[in-house]
Design an enzyme around this catalytic site. Structure first.
Site, PDB file in Angstrom:
ATOM      1  N   GLU A  95     -52.101 -21.135  95.063  1.00 19.41           N
ATOM      2  CA  GLU A  95     -52.995 -22.296  95.085  1.00 19.41           C
ATOM      3  C   GLU A  95     -52.162 -23.506  94.739  1.00 19.41           C
ATOM      4  OE1 GLU A  95     -57.132 -20.169  93.511  1.00 19.41           O
ATOM      5  OE2 GLU A  95     -56.285 -21.860  92.420  1.00 19.41           O
ATOM      6  N   ASP A  99     -61.038 -30.499  85.355  1.00 21.18           N
ATOM      7  CA  ASP A  99     -59.822 -29.946  84.770  1.00 21.18           C
ATOM      8  C   ASP A  99     -59.623 -30.355  83.324  1.00 21.18           C
ATOM      9  OD1 ASP A  99     -58.390 -28.364  86.842  1.00 21.18           O
ATOM     10  OD2 ASP A  99     -58.622 -30.233  87.974  1.00 21.18           O
TER      11      ASP A  99
END
Lengths: 275, 403
Positions: A49, A60
């Site tokens: 990824e 995040d």
């Protein structure tokens, strides 16, 4: 069959789970990131990824936020991210690459390239196999998900503990490649739930789909990766890896070597988990 | 969107105003957003919800807020007849409380037990801390480090009200980063937490419900101007960051085609410099914080930093309904610089005995530009969205005065 589908079919044949590694494109800089990328498969990454840097990564935690800023500070962009993929494909035509990020950089790229189809064509040509776009839920499928399917790019969706049985079919409907189960309600880098809860969640998802299920959030070492590898089709590791970049920089080590050492530990653990 | 029989019919069932709006959120939040929409729809149909709103508006907020004829300013400018819609007289000193009352009543209906909010100038943070105190719910307010430094009085106010103010040190350390951090908290505590968004932005249904809660501004204005003048105003003016006071004033008038409507963005040092917050004048459409709207961003889709002397306007985006009203041309979007706002701030204080918020001073700056050229029978309503006590340190600093 896409590279992602082929990879998961092979893993199934081998009777083991896969290791999915997340790194941020251009972190800490383009050249070092290219070295990390090219070293990942040999170190044990089954799927890569590649985070597309964004100024406002709302889902995040601090580690990946910092990685985004390091990369952006050194000129990273979606365009440069595709350059990284293109270079990687010169020597590796088998390891799947999934771009992961937020919609706005893709939207801006699309505006300059005749729409999302232009972006999808460029991504596919560069060697991208799938997309994970955090802020595109099924409710916004016509933005990118449906065009991606048409372009032959897998659209990988996230399912979370808040995705109940009533909603799961909608989440799975246009998902392909694999399903990414986010094992806690939270941001990346947060603490992990216990393996029993993860096993139950994976079993619940498996009642709705034949897609492979990767599980992420809170996996920091080989022991934990092995636990997940026993109950899911893949373990996804991100924050712990990008933290290695910051740590190496602080200690004056080579970020690539320091990060890949952890990938080796994780890869070995995942491979040994079901023996 | 079907033919424009009405400018007031949006959003559609997917939360779109034309091509703007939507629900661009992480999967973790999606079930909650859908649940919120369900509860809001039910609340709107429930007379007891409106009765509760009305009760708190009247006895707690102090509504209706007056519509005041600003005679000295009107005479000074020598043109239009200027009215102030005095939202600065509300409890907590700004329009923000209207929305907070609505949202906390919704939070209660949904059984949520913890409140979070983002704030720029601190007005929304104070309003949220206020309703959280009133309803006995713990409250965390995210505020950028830069804004904390320039809005000390409001930070202390929030603490007095029992809220925890968390300093946000990521990114530009202003409103957008506070919003990022609030969304991270929300994703982590989705089971018990209600996020009181302060403006007409965010994922559907927020832009709609904040607009609906703020529309009391325009509804009252309509009734008050009819009573005072026997007719609708010729023009409306409001400042715009995310755009909630503007939307609240404008929305009830959108279908009155003879009412001209102007919204004033923050031009900072000027919209042709790199220091401004004019998302419509200089932004392009993109996706941030759950909705598609005009954003200040670079060619790679990275969000650029906004600048304004007014912390409440210091945001690189704008509510999606404003983006649409801009697109269809119903509202005219203009801008005022820091310098113009400072002049208006001082003029209003001296002439009217009303110290306006720096945000509202942007609207007044536009009034100062256009009112002198308008005939004396032109009726103009400007939203005085907040009071300026919170801004005295910033203004003193800008004027070179040591407090």
């Amino acid at each position: 069959m896409s590279r992602i589908e082929k990879r998961f079919a092979d893993l199934k044949a081998e009777g083991r789970a896969g290791l999915v590694t997340f790194i941020t494109a251009g972190d800490p800089d383009h050249e070092t990131c290219a070295r990390i990328l090219s070293g990942l498969p040999a170190a044990g990454a089954d799927v890569i990824e590649l985070g597309v840097p964004f100024t406002d990564p709302m889902a995040d935690g601090p580690s990946i936020q910092a990685a985004n800023l390091r990369a952006l500070g050194n000129g990273a962009s979606l365009r440069r991210t595709l350059d990284l993929v293109r270079d990687f494909r010169k020597s590796d035509n088998a390891t799947p690459i999934v771009l992961m990020g937020y919609f706005n950089p893709i939207s801006a790229y699309a505006s300059a390239s005749g729409g999302v189809d232009g972006f999808l064509a460029d991504a596919k040509t560069a060697g991208v196999d799938g997309l994970i776009v955090v802020d595109l839920p099924p409710e916004e499928d016509d933005e990118l998900c449906l065009p991606a399917i048409k372009a032959g790019v897998n659209f990988i969706r996230l399912a979370t503990p808040t995705t109940d049985d009533a909603r799961l079919p909608a989440v799975l409907a246009n998902t392909s490649g694999f399903l990414y189960y986010v094992s806690i309600a939270g941001i990346t880098g947060a603490a992990a739930p216990d393996s029993n809860a993860v096993a139950a969640a994976v079993a619940r998802i498996k009642r709705h789909t034949d897609l492979p299920v990767g599980v992420g959030f809170g996996i920091r070492d080989g022991k934990r990766a092995a636990e997940i590898a026993r109950v899911a089709d893949a373990a996804v590791v991100g924050s712990a890896l990008v933290e290695r970049v910051a740590e190496a920089q602080a200690k004056g080590l080579d970020p690539a070597a320091h990060l890949l050492a952890l990938v080796r530990e994780l890869g070995d653990a995942v491979r040994a988990a079901r023996r | 969107m079907t033919a424009l029989n009405s400018y007031r019919s949006g959003p559609d069932e997917r939360g779109h105003f034309g091509k703007f709006g939507g629900r661009f959120v992480a999967e973790t939040l999606m079930p909650l957003i859908l649940d919120l929409e369900k509860h809001y729809t039910a609340a709107k149909a429930d007379p007891s919800f409106k009765a509760e709103m009305d009760y708190f508006f009247k006895d707690y907020v102090g509504r209706p807020s007056p519509l005041y004829y600003a005679e000295p300013l009107s005479k000074h400018l020598g043109g239009a007849k200027i009215y102030f819609k005095r939202e600065e007289l509300n409890h907590t000193g700004a329009h923000k409380i209207n929305n907070c009352i609505g949202q906390i009543l919704l939070a209660k209906r949904m059984g949520k037990t913890r409140i979070i909010a983002e704030t720029g100038a601190g007005q929304h943070g104070v309003a949220t801390a206020t309703v959280a105190a009133r309803f006995g719910l713990p409250c965390v307010v995210y505020m950028g480090e830069v804004d904390i430094a320039r809005q000390q009085p409001n930070v202390f106010r929030m603490k007095l009200l029992g809220a925890e103010v968390r300093s946000v040190v990521s990114g530009s350390r202003t409103l957008k980063d506070a919003m990022n951090e609030a969304m991270r908290d929300w994703v982590t505590n989705v089971h018990d937490t209600f996020y009181i968004i302060g403006t007409v932005a965010g994922p559907h249904p927020y832009p709609q419900l904040v607009r609906d809660f703020q529309s009391v501004i325009g509804e009252e204005t309509r009734a008050q101007i009819m009573e005072k003048e026997g007719r609708l105003p010729d023009s409306l003016v409001a400042c715009i960051g995310g755009g909630s006071n503007a939307m609240g004033l404008f929305h009830p008038f959108l279908d009155d085609k003879d009412v001209a409507i102007q919204a004033v963005e923050a031009a900072g040092d000027g919209i042709d410099t790199d220091k401004h917050a004019a998302s419509l004048a200089r932004g392009v459409p993109g996706v941030l914080h759950g909705n598609r709207t005009f954003l200040l961003q670079d060619a790679d889709g990275q969000i650029t930093e906004a600048h304004s002397i007014s912390a409440g306007l210091d945001y690189p985006g704008i509510g999606p309904e404003h983006a649409w009203l801009h697109d269809v041309g119903r509202v005219q979007y203009v801008s005022a610089t820091d310098k113009e706002a400072l002049e208006a701030f001082q003029l209003c204080s001296r002439l009217e005995g009303i110290i306006p918020a720096l945000e509202s001073a942007h609207a007044l700056a536009h009034v100062m530009r256009v009112a002198p050229k308008l005939p004396k029978d032109h009726i103009m309503v400007v939203c005085l969205s907040g009071r300026g006590d919170k801004d005295i340190y910033t203004v003193a600093n800008a004027l070179g005065v040591q407090l």
